[in-house]
Scaffold this motif. Structure first.
Motif, PDB file in Angstrom:
ATOM      1  N   ALA A   1     -26.719 -25.852  15.583  1.00  0.00           N
ATOM      2  CA  ALA A   1     -26.528 -27.114  14.869  1.00  0.00           C
ATOM      3  C   ALA A   1     -25.125 -27.662  15.104  1.00  0.00           C
ATOM      4  CB  ALA A   1     -26.779 -26.913  13.380  1.00  0.00           C
TER       5      ALA A   1
ATOM      6  N   ARG B   1     -25.087 -29.484  18.338  1.00  0.00           N
ATOM      7  CA  ARG B   1     -25.760 -30.786  18.226  1.00  0.00           C
ATOM      8  C   ARG B   1     -24.849 -31.799  17.542  1.00  0.00           C
ATOM      9  NH1 ARG B   1     -31.104 -31.450  14.668  1.00  0.00           N
ATOM     10  NH2 ARG B   1     -29.541 -31.210  13.035  1.00  0.00           N
ATOM     11  N   GLU B   2     -24.207 -31.387  16.454  1.00  0.00           N
ATOM     12  CA  GLU B   2     -23.333 -32.309  15.730  1.00  0.00           C
ATOM     13  C   GLU B   2     -22.175 -32.768  16.601  1.00  0.00           C
ATOM     14  OE1 GLU B   2     -20.624 -32.418  11.618  1.00  0.00           O
ATOM     15  OE2 GLU B   2     -21.950 -30.722  12.050  1.00  0.00           O
TER      16      GLU B   2
ATOM     17  N   GLU C   1     -24.223 -34.428  20.393  1.00  0.00           N
ATOM     18  CA  GLU C   1     -25.439 -35.232  20.440  1.00  0.00           C
ATOM     19  C   GLU C   1     -25.170 -36.683  20.832  1.00  0.00           C
ATOM     20  OE1 GLU C   1     -29.368 -35.398  17.712  1.00  0.00           O
ATOM     21  OE2 GLU C   1     -27.523 -36.024  16.691  1.00  0.00           O
TER      22      GLU C   1
ATOM     23  N   ASP D   1     -33.786 -33.076  10.569  1.00  0.00           N
ATOM     24  CA  ASP D   1     -32.633 -32.305  10.115  1.00  0.00           C
ATOM     25  C   ASP D   1     -32.814 -31.990   8.638  1.00  0.00           C
ATOM     26  OD1 ASP D   1     -30.246 -31.000  10.178  1.00  0.00           O
ATOM     27  OD2 ASP D   1     -29.019 -32.755  10.617  1.00  0.00           O
ATOM     28  N   THR D   2     -31.828 -31.307   8.074  1.00  0.00           N
ATOM     29  CA  THR D   2     -31.811 -30.997   6.646  1.00  0.00           C
ATOM     30  C   THR D   2     -30.634 -31.714   6.005  1.00  0.00           C
ATOM     31  OG1 THR D   2     -32.790 -28.833   7.029  1.00  0.00           O
ATOM     32  CG2 THR D   2     -31.708 -29.178   4.921  1.00  0.00           C
ATOM     33  N   SER D   3     -30.900 -32.438   4.938  1.00  0.00           N
ATOM     34  CA  SER D   3     -29.863 -33.149   4.199  1.00  0.00           C
ATOM     35  C   SER D   3     -30.056 -32.892   2.715  1.00  0.00           C
ATOM     36  CB  SER D   3     -29.934 -34.651   4.501  1.00  0.00           C
ATOM     37  OG  SER D   3     -28.998 -35.377   3.729  1.00  0.00           O
TER      38      SER D   3
ATOM     39  N   SER E   1     -35.817 -31.628   4.029  1.00  0.00           N
ATOM     40  CA  SER E   1     -36.033 -32.056   5.409  1.00  0.00           C
ATOM     41  C   SER E   1     -36.083 -33.578   5.480  1.00  0.00           C
ATOM     42  CB  SER E   1     -37.339 -31.473   5.955  1.00  0.00           C
ATOM     43  OG  SER E   1     -37.260 -30.068   6.029  1.00  0.00           O
TER      44      SER E   1
ATOM     45  N   TYR F   1     -34.051 -38.341  10.807  1.00  0.00           N
ATOM     46  CA  TYR F   1     -32.831 -39.146  10.867  1.00  0.00           C
ATOM     47  C   TYR F   1     -32.825 -39.987  12.137  1.00  0.00           C
ATOM     48  CZ  TYR F   1     -30.944 -35.949  14.372  1.00  0.00           C
ATOM     49  OH  TYR F   1     -30.747 -35.223  15.513  1.00  0.00           O
TER      50      TYR F   1
ATOM     51  N   SER G   1     -31.318 -41.800   7.262  1.00  0.00           N
ATOM     52  CA  SER G   1     -32.411 -40.839   7.256  1.00  0.00           C
ATOM     53  C   SER G   1     -33.455 -41.230   6.222  1.00  0.00           C
ATOM     54  CB  SER G   1     -31.887 -39.429   6.966  1.00  0.00           C
ATOM     55  OG  SER G   1     -31.355 -39.352   5.653  1.00  0.00           O
TER      56      SER G   1
END
Length: 289
Positions: A81, A84-85, A88, A112-114, A118, A121, A137
């Motif tokens: 992750a 990716r952050e 991306e 993603d998870t926020s 889930s 986004y 999102s």
């Protein structure tokens, strides 16, 4: 061939060529090129070389590893992750550039998870800078209706917040309570404010006409007095050619200014050229379709 990591080994047709950068004279044909950075191999890039052409290619093994293509889906896949952050947005811009896609932005979609739930986004990325313009999102639990997914798309394209769309700002989320009046310009997007002065194209046009007129006059009067009894010969040829060449440069600049518009970041859809020749000038216009 240039590797993004200067320590990468470069292979041409599966033969090790050099490290970091490779420059070779080759016969016309098709070549397979890839690089190896540590244990990471890039994709195999097919390069077509025509007779007399100079072909350049830059290969980033880490970027190639993140690009996923299969019959099921195509996109970016990251090992962690954190990767990716960090990468991306930059890789999305590079992906669009590699496809020669032209537009105001590149849209990233993912899951993603926020805040412990889930979400699907979306982010809009500036393809020139690799920076995010905006991100939002929509919760996946319960499954979102089609109109909420359309609202997410509307926000990414038009910057219009809609109820149920969570706008992400610097890693924090704020939920829009409803639509706001009218979209405004997004960060990193060019506006016409501060563009170049629109009068330059007219000044260069006048200068080009003047230079062409002066060049024509000087050439017309070159060696006007050719009799040996003349006390003076008019040797205007060098000045005439110089004036015509200057006029050609100004004319080409004028065409470019008219084609490219007045905006600082507007890319012209076509380009023009004017070249002096032995018998006059040659003008042309190039474009894509």
């Amino acid at each position: 061939v240039t590797a993004a990591d200067e320590r990468s080994a470069i292979y041409i047709n599966e033969n090790l060529d050099s490290v970091g950068t490779a420059s070779r004279n080759v016969l016309p044909g098709t070549y397979r090129v890839f690089v190896q950075a540590g244990k990471q191999l890039s994709r195999s890039h097919t390069v077509r070389v025509e007779a007399g052409d100079d072909v350049s290619i830059q290969i980033d093994a880490e970027f190639d590893a993140a690009v996923h293509t299969s019959p099921g889906w195509t996109g970016l896949a990251f090992a962690t992750a954190a990767d990716r952050e960090k990468l991306e947005a930059t890789y999305a811009a590079d992906f669009a550039t590699s496809l020669r896609a032209q537009g105001a932005g590149v849209v990233i979609l993912g899951i993603d998870t926020s805040k412990g739930r889930s979400v699907v986004y979306g982010a809009l990325v500036n393809p020139r800078t690799g920076r995010e313009i905006r991100r939002a999102s929509v919760a996946l639990d319960p499954a979102p209706a089609d109109d909420r997914l359309r609202a997410l798309a509307t926000f990414l394209v038009d910057n219009r917040p809609t109820e149920g769309v969570e706008i992400m700002v610097a890693g924090q989320g704020t939920t829009a309570e409803g639509p706001t009046p009218g979209p405004g310009p997004a960060p990193d997007q060019p506006t016409r404010d501060g563009g170049r002065w629109g009068g330059w194209k007219y000044l260069t046009a006048v200068g080009a006409l003047g230079a062409f007129g002066a060049g024509a006059y000087l050439l017309a009067n070159d060696n006007e007095c050719a009799d040996d009894l003349c006390l003076e010969r008019n040797a205007y040829l060098p000045g005439g050619i110089a004036a015509l060449a200057g006029g050609a440069v100004l004319a080409g600049l004028t065409v470019y200014l008219f084609v490219s518009g007045d905006g600082p970041d507007e890319a012209p859809a076509s380009s023009a050229f004017i070249l002096p020749t032995r018998d006059g000038v040659m003008a042309g216009l190039t474009g894509s379709f």
